[in-house]
Design a protein around this motif. Structure first.
Motif, mmCIF file in Angstrom:
data_model
loop_
_atom_site.group_PDB
_atom_site.id
_atom_site.type_symbol
_atom_site.label_atom_id
_atom_site.label_comp_id
_atom_site.label_asym_id
_atom_site.label_seq_id
_atom_site.Cartn_x
_atom_site.Cartn_y
_atom_site.Cartn_z
ATOM 1 N N GLY A 247 3.850 11.124 -2.896
ATOM 2 C CA GLY A 247 4.931 10.466 -3.603
ATOM 3 C C GLY A 247 6.145 11.220 -3.046
ATOM 4 N N ASP A 248 6.689 12.034 -3.909
ATOM 5 C CA ASP A 248 7.989 12.357 -3.717
ATOM 6 C C ASP A 248 7.859 14.149 -3.565
ATOM 7 N N GLU A 249 6.506 14.395 -3.497
ATOM 8 C CA GLU A 249 6.231 15.770 -3.185
ATOM 9 C C GLU A 249 5.647 16.397 -2.078
ATOM 10 N N ARG B 201 19.632 2.986 -3.492
ATOM 11 C CA ARG B 201 19.774 2.686 -2.228
ATOM 12 C C ARG B 201 18.731 2.075 -1.558
ATOM 13 N N GLY B 202 17.654 1.678 -2.171
ATOM 14 C CA GLY B 202 16.317 0.926 -1.669
ATOM 15 C C GLY B 202 15.426 1.808 -0.892
ATOM 16 N N HIS B 203 14.202 1.168 -1.256
ATOM 17 C CA HIS B 203 13.049 2.025 -0.696
ATOM 18 C C HIS B 203 13.143 2.335 0.878
ATOM 19 N N ALA B 204 13.895 1.649 1.629
ATOM 20 C CA ALA B 204 13.831 2.052 2.984
ATOM 21 C C ALA B 204 14.813 3.324 3.220
ATOM 22 N N ALA B 205 15.764 3.528 2.322
ATOM 23 C CA ALA B 205 16.624 4.595 2.303
ATOM 24 C C ALA B 205 15.907 5.872 1.766
ATOM 25 N N GLY B 206 15.046 5.448 0.839
ATOM 26 C CA GLY B 206 13.935 6.650 0.609
ATOM 27 C C GLY B 206 13.079 7.214 1.514
ATOM 28 N N ASP B 207 12.316 6.328 2.148
ATOM 29 C CA ASP B 207 11.649 6.588 3.254
ATOM 30 C C ASP B 207 12.164 7.292 4.348
ATOM 31 N N ALA B 208 13.434 6.883 4.721
ATOM 32 C CA ALA B 208 14.132 7.485 5.662
ATOM 33 C C ALA B 208 14.392 8.986 5.326
ATOM 34 N N LEU B 209 14.788 9.195 4.107
ATOM 35 C CA LEU B 209 15.090 10.547 3.470
ATOM 36 C C LEU B 209 13.959 11.571 3.632
ATOM 37 N N LEU B 210 12.751 10.879 3.254
ATOM 38 C CA LEU B 210 11.484 11.677 3.341
ATOM 39 C C LEU B 210 11.064 11.936 4.706
ATOM 40 N N ARG B 211 11.402 11.110 5.557
ATOM 41 C CA ARG B 211 11.102 11.613 7.016
ATOM 42 C C ARG B 211 12.108 12.512 7.357
ATOM 43 N N SER B 212 13.331 12.572 7.185
ATOM 44 C CA SER B 212 14.295 13.299 7.442
ATOM 45 C C SER B 212 13.920 14.692 7.070
ATOM 46 N N LEU B 213 13.510 15.017 5.659
ATOM 47 C CA LEU B 213 13.219 16.426 5.003
ATOM 48 C C LEU B 213 12.104 16.820 5.698
ATOM 49 N N ALA B 214 11.211 15.876 6.260
ATOM 50 C CA ALA B 214 10.028 16.385 6.881
ATOM 51 C C ALA B 214 10.464 16.997 8.252
ATOM 52 N N ARG C 125 0.737 -1.374 0.048
ATOM 53 C CA ARG C 125 0.002 -0.138 -0.155
ATOM 54 C C ARG C 125 0.893 1.375 0.018
ATOM 55 N N ASP C 126 0.543 2.315 -0.737
ATOM 56 C CA ASP C 126 1.136 3.721 -0.755
ATOM 57 C C ASP C 126 1.554 4.038 0.596
ATOM 58 N N ALA C 127 0.730 3.932 1.720
ATOM 59 C CA ALA C 127 0.616 4.377 2.843
ATOM 60 C C ALA C 127 1.900 3.959 3.683
ATOM 61 N N VAL C 128 2.243 2.749 3.345
ATOM 62 C CA VAL C 128 3.007 1.933 4.343
ATOM 63 C C VAL C 128 4.577 1.956 3.638
ATOM 64 N N SER C 129 5.370 2.242 4.709
ATOM 65 C CA SER C 129 6.756 2.304 4.512
ATOM 66 C C SER C 129 7.508 1.005 4.803
ATOM 67 N N ALA C 130 8.733 0.955 4.271
ATOM 68 C CA ALA C 130 9.689 -0.342 4.537
ATOM 69 C C ALA C 130 9.841 -0.507 6.034
#
Length: 603
Positions: A263-265, A232-245, A22-27
């Motif tokens: 998404g990435d917006e 770098r993998g979806h886990a790294a992408g999720d971590a990056l989004l949380r860090s930016l937030a 699901r889109d709302a679930v992170s790794a």
């Protein structure tokens, strides 16, 4: 063989949908929840081993408990390396372990109680995965329990009850998960989600009407974020989004809102003027990692704007910013066309199709034309394509536009005259990435050909180089289906993207169009090595070559000498309205081969 390839691609697409989370679930969330469930299952099993004196196969059951603990520790240790699809294996493994444990327990009065543990992997699967994936997991869990309990003499009523409980659990958790997505908080970043952000924008606009305080809305899109997930993998992408937030949220002035747009917006609702928003964007860029940038669409809200219009302006401005230069920002200017106004113009008949001649460099005669869209303002004058095409692409209106252009171009081409003994003219239409991603795109093209009674070989579909994704089953299927219908396929703006040469060799392509940026380097005293290399590459791939943007006699002669067959540009004519292009063809049919029209007119 092509049929087998098509079936394999469709099977791969089905598998991809089943495996998709699901889109709302992170790794990260999946890792933590799965680790916790494994530990809960291990603890429950260990308690049963200690408290049940009559437990058969005690050592084997204890081994299952130890294995669950080891699996939890390993999964947590490797959390940054585990791909999303691997959690399907952990869920199926948990279901298999529970079913095996139930069978080893030997049935009896504890059988149904032991089987209730199956609710854990079923519930978590319903939360993690999309609908098809949930159905697979629920079915596997129910069948494995039936297979474990039936040989032990469990009554049909108990088997039926257990299956119903598992199924209902999956449905309920799935429904609750979907309901949770609309509560207003993005589960990954803990920011306001799109719905909540839009509500906040609405409230700010209503307050602005009462107090005259300024409101600015910004949509930010990360540039090339998919590369982060791929490398770098979806886990790294999720971590990056949380860090930016977190880092961006700390930089906001009071009264502002940072939301996850999807998404990435991200989105910003600011109680300030646009110039303050511009300064804030510089601050946010400074807080980005060195290898990451973002583009932004900025809208200064007007008093009489509505929310839908503001969102439309911001997303369109973001598209313009990404098209112009990554890492840039674009301010929406009142009066700039929007996707809604463009759709209204399309329905009102204000959108026209013009044709730029494609000329044989050897014979000097017109061999075809490229269909180009033009938006005529009421009362005269045209809206530049660069002002409305980004909005059309962002909103999806480009699909309606593409179908309109396709039908009109096929119908016009069917009526074009041509000299006796010469091949009928071809017409080229552009296909956007959104259109190619539609499974019915090729069917629409074939339908338009049939409606106009135009043979497939007279149509050329042009695809921008960056959209040639052979790994996309839908895009590849559409390209092969068009080729099977006789339609010729062209690579547009070649050399401006990053497609690999191997990809060009594998896809069913017929024509390579040399971008005007290469042709413009052809001048007296210049070797134009890049342009010569592109032409030579096309010839090596056995593709026809069409040069764009030809403006001088020298360029035409230079291209002809190097084997370029066709060209288009202001040397011969700009894009002409339908009637003017048809008149030009009639003059050409009745006259000797035309001479080039001379240097390009000023513009």
């Amino acid at each position: 063989m092509p049929l087998l390839t098509t079936h394999l691609r469709r099977a791969a697409e089905v598998v991809r949908r089943v495996l998709a989370p699901r889109d709302a679930v992170s790794a990260v969330l999946m890792n933590r929840a799965t680790t916790g469930l494994l530990l809960v299952g291990a603890t429950t099993t260990a308690v049963g081993v200690v408290l049940r004196d009559d437990l058969p196969h005690r050592a084997a059951v204890a081994l299952f408990a130890v294995g669950a603990v080891v699996a939890a520790v390993v999964l947590h240790a490797l959390r940054r390396l585990v791909p999303v699809w691997a959690y399907h294996l952990t869920q199926l493994g948990s279901s298999a372990a529970i079913a095996t444990g139930v069978h080893l327990y030997g049935g009896g009065e504890h059988a149904i109680a032991d089987a209730s543990l199956m609710v854990l992997p079923v519930a978590s699967s319903a939360f993690y995965f999309s609908g098809p994936g949930v159905a697979v997991h629920a079915a596997v869990s129910a069948l494995s329990l039936v297979a474990a309990l039936a040989p032990l003499g469990t009554s049909p009523a108990d088997l039926f009850t257990t299956t119903v409980v598992i199924t209902v659990t999956a449905v309920l958790v799935r429904g609750l998960a979907r309901a949770a997505e609309s509560t207003g908080t993005d589960p990954l970043t803990r920011l306001a989600d799109r719905t909540s952000t839009t509500t906040r924008l609405q409230r700010s606009m209503e307050q602005s009407r009462r107090t005259a305080d300024p409101v600015t809305f910004v949509v930010l899109g990360l540039d090339a974020f998919t590369a982060v997930n791929d490398i770098r993998g979806h886990a790294a992408g999720d971590a990056l989004l949380r860090s930016l937030a977190t880092t961006w949220g700390a930089a906001l002035p009071s009264g502002s809102l940072l939301g996850r747009w999807g998404g990435d917006e991200f989105a910003l609702v600011l109680r300030s003027h646009a110039d303050t928003a511009w300064e804030l964007l510089d601050v946010l860029r400074a807080r980005c990692p060195d290898d990451l940038s973002f583009s932004a669409g900025v809208v200064s809200v007007e008093v009489d704007d509505d929310v839908e219009a503001v969102v439309d302006h911001a997303e369109g401005s973001l598209a313009v910013a990404k098209r112009e230069r990554r890492g840039s920002s674009h301010l929406w200017v009142p009066g700039t066309p929007t996707s809604r106004s463009f759709l209204a113009a399309l329905e009102a008949g204000e959108v026209e199709v013009h044709y730029q001649p494609v000329v044989s460099l050897a014979a000097g005669r017109t061999t075809g034309a490229e269909a180009l869209v033009r938006w005529r303002r009421p009362g005269g004058g045209f809206v530049p394509p660069s002002d409305f095409l980004p909005h059309a692409e962002t909103s999806g209106a480009v699909v309606d536009l593409g179908r309109f252009v396709l039908r009109r171009a096929c119908a016009d081409a069917a009526a074009w005259p041509h000299p006796a003994g010469a091949e009928p003219l071809t017409v080229a239409v552009n296909a956007s990435g959104t259109e190619l991603a539609h499974q019915d795109y090729a069917a629409w093209v074939v339908s338009a050909l049939h409606a106009a009674d135009l043979p497939g070989h007279r149509l050329v579909v042009e695809v921008v180089e960056g959209l040639l994704d052979e790994d996309s089953p839908v895009v590849a299927d559409n390209l092969h289906a068009l080729r099977a219908a006789g339609v010729r396929l062209a690579v547009d703006d070649f050399g401006t993207g990053w497609s690999s040469l191997a990809r060009l060799g594998r896809l069913p392509l017929d024509v390579l169009k040399v971008d005007r940026s290469f042709v413009s380097t052809v001048a007296p005293g210049s070797d134009a090595a890049l342009c010569a290399g592109v032409v030579a590459l096309a010839q090596a791939l056995d593709m026809s070559v069409v040069a764009e943007g030809v403006e001088t006699e020298h360029q035409a002669a230079w291209l002809r000498e190097r084997g370029c067959q066709e060209a288009q540009g202001w040397l011969w004519a700009p894009a002409l309205p339908t009637a003017d292009f048809a008149e030009r063809l009639l003059r050409e049919v009745c006259a000797p081969a035309p001479r080039p029209a001379g240097p390009a007119p000023s513009r």
